[in-house]
Enzyme design. Structure first.
Site, PDB file in Angstrom:
ATOM      1  N   GLY A   1      39.450 -41.596   4.847  1.00 11.91           N
ATOM      2  CA  GLY A   1      39.012 -40.597   3.880  1.00 11.91           C
ATOM      3  C   GLY A   1      38.320 -41.252   2.703  1.00 11.91           C
ATOM      4  N   GLY A   2      38.545 -40.690   1.520  1.00 11.27           N
ATOM      5  CA  GLY A   2      37.914 -41.207   0.323  1.00 11.27           C
ATOM      6  C   GLY A   2      38.308 -42.633   0.002  1.00 11.27           C
TER       7      GLY A   2
ATOM      8  N   GLY B   1       3.890 -60.895   8.041  1.00  9.87           N
ATOM      9  CA  GLY B   1       4.645 -60.483   6.867  1.00  9.87           C
ATOM     10  C   GLY B   1       6.039 -61.061   6.818  1.00  9.87           C
ATOM     11  N   ALA B   2       6.594 -61.378   7.992  1.00  9.30           N
ATOM     12  CA  ALA B   2       7.939 -61.959   8.011  1.00  9.30           C
ATOM     13  C   ALA B   2       7.950 -63.327   7.337  1.00  9.30           C
ATOM     14  CB  ALA B   2       8.438 -62.065   9.448  1.00  9.30           C
TER      15      ALA B   2
END
Length: 519
Positions: free
Chosen positions: A176-177, A409-410
């Site tokens: 949960g939280g 770009g790498a």
């Protein structure tokens, strides 16, 4: 012979009794049940985490404030969480350990206040926070007070982020939280088969989506280590997990104003590594982890996120006794291509190291970003930009070594000179180019190849010519983008020299509230 306890002053006798009750937690039966489940008690865990005899407990006698649903008759001293501070290898550490033997370790308002108090203390004194999580979640009987308690903890996790190291060990349920506190911390460890994390459990998922899944498959250590990436390290049991926490802390400063702790080095910093001269070659994959272990002190490399996004390797090691963070493309998986998960994994690790002044050593062998519709539709543009941003923003010493491919770009993204890397090296096997020779030749010489009497021979000639001119480290070195092309066997020596040079590096980013990293 008279009972010596009968002679104690009433005030001391009362303190004795309260201490006994607090130390008993949920009682011997519940502790025995914890052991049967393969788990240790909260206090046993603290004893293993901290140096012997160093733990100082605070808020031992705190109890919850709820009187509804018969809770006024279920008050246990300490209220299900043990908090305080101690030492790890002689250095201060703040700790809280959730106690599943007390009301299933569920969080009340008073319980949350205890955690918040020690987290505030950690910020005041500049000490790491270690959370040992084993809780059934919010204490339902307290309603919104329990929810408020979680939010109070989340706020402190956020404010402490980048100030003091925060490590979460998940040693039981965390659902949960409750999952969001560990999620904000720097590193998460999980025990195998005895811990799990999820926001919605199997019953909720079955009701809403009709999907059947076990707790282990949904939120166990293996799932979060390999599939979701939520978990950074796994361990077979509590003892191994706590040993891992101690080792992690050995690489980290107590806070962001300090340098990481240096250890006495036995492994000579001027040691050559002759096997590197033949490990990396033009064709075929190699295991980059072998390269890392060959270079670092005593071959010890603590890999982080080892089972997630295995096309990139990250972890902690030492050279000359000084901690370093290693980021390395892994040619054995997806040829070392960057993809969404690898970008997220590496970016997170780069920023973690930068927070705590750990120098970065980046080993580059990357043919580019992984092609595919799933990558484009999944947002590789934004996710790849996270890694670019992380490297560019980092102000710690940054040393980059191109071992083989650095395409397109790498090349820019992987800690290139252009995004403020301090010292950029290349092996003679490095291939620094827009793309591989075969692809480039198809574009540049496509017409000539088609018109040639022997297209295959013409293509082979053009490929070889392109490789000679462009697919090597020397053009980049000519332009000053590579500081030195080195013999691979010299790598450890050069790294040690560069780390020594950069130890007192000064760099900073422009004044701003914070950057807007593409989350």
């Amino acid at each position: 012979m008279a009972d010596p306890t009968a002679l104690r002053p009433p005030a001391l006798a009362r303190l004795d009794e309260m201490n006994r009750r607090a130390l008993d937690g949920g009682g011997t039966a519940r502790i025995a049940k914890q052991h049967e489940a393969g788990k240790l008690s909260a206090r046993e865990r603290i004893d293993l985490l901290l140096d012997p005899g160093s733990f100082v407990e605070i808020d031992r006698f705190v109890v919850h404030r709820c009187a509804d649903f018969g809770m006024d008759e279920q008050k246990v001293l300490g209220d299900g969480v043990v908090t305080g501070w101690g030492l790890v290898d002689g250095r201060k550490v703040v700790v809280f350990a959730q106690d599943f033997t007390v009301i299933d370790g569920s969080l009340s308002g008073a319980y949350a206040s205890k955690i918040c108090k020690v987290m505030d203390l950690a910020m005041k004194v500049g000490a790491p926070v270690v959370g040992l999580n084993d809780s059934g979640g919010a204490r339902i009987q307290e309603g919104v007070e329990s929810l408020a308690g979680y939010a109070d903890i989340f706020l402190r996790n956020t404010l402490a982020s980048g100030v003091v190291p925060q490590i979460s060990a998940i040693l039981g349920p965390c659902a949960g939280g409750a999952v969001y506190s560990p999620a904000i911390t720097d590193l998460i460890l999980m025990t195998e088969r005895t811990s799990y994390m999820f926001v919605n459990g199997p019953d909720v998922i079955r009701t809403v989506t009709s999907e059947d899944v076990t707790k282990e498959d949904l939120g166990g250590a293996a799932t979060h280590a390999a599939r979701s990436g939520v978990c950074h390290l796994t361990a077979p049991d509590d003892r191994a997990a706590l040993a891992q926490v101690r080792e992690l802390l050995s690489f980290l400063p107590s806070n962001n104003t300090e340098a990481p702790p240096r250890h006495a080095a036995v492994d000579p910093v001027d040691r050559e590594v002759p096997e590197l001269d033949t490990m990396v070659h033009a064709e075929g994959p190699y295991d980059v982890r072998q390269l890392v272990r060959a270079v670092v002190d005593d071959g010890r490399f603590l890999e982080i996120h080892a089972r997630f996004a295995q096309n990139i390797v990250v972890g902690l090691a030492r050279i000359g006794g000084a901690p370093i963070g290693v980021i390395a493309n892994q040619p054995q998986v997806l040829a070392g291509c960057l993809d969404i998960k690898a970008s997220i994994k590496a970016a997170r690790f780069v920023r973690f190291c930068d927070c705590f002044n750990v120098p970065l050593v980046t080993l580059v062998d990357v043919p580019g970003f992984l092609p595919g519709l799933d990558q484009e539709y999944g947002g590789i543009i934004a996710h790849g930009a996270k890694l670019l941003y992380a490297f560019a923003e980092a102000t710690v010493p940054k040393i980059t070594v191109i071992t083989r491919k650095a395409y397109g770009g790498a090349y820019d993204v992987m800690a290139s000179k252009h995004i403020r890397a301090d010292y950029n090296l290349a092996f003679p096997t490095a291939e620094i180019a827009l793309m591989g020779a075969e692809g480039a030749v198809n574009i540049v010489y496509g017409r000539e190849i088609q018109q040639a009497a022997d297209p295959a021979a013409a293509r082979a000639r053009f490929v070889e010519d392109y490789k000679t001119k462009f697919v090597n480290p020397y053009k980049a070195a000519e332009l000053g983008f590579i500081d030195e092309v080195i013999y691979p066997c010299m790598l450890r020596i050069r790294l040690a020299q560069a780390l020594d040079l950069l130890r007192d590096k000064r760099d900073k980013n422009p004044p701003k509230k914070h950057g807007n990293i593409p989350l």
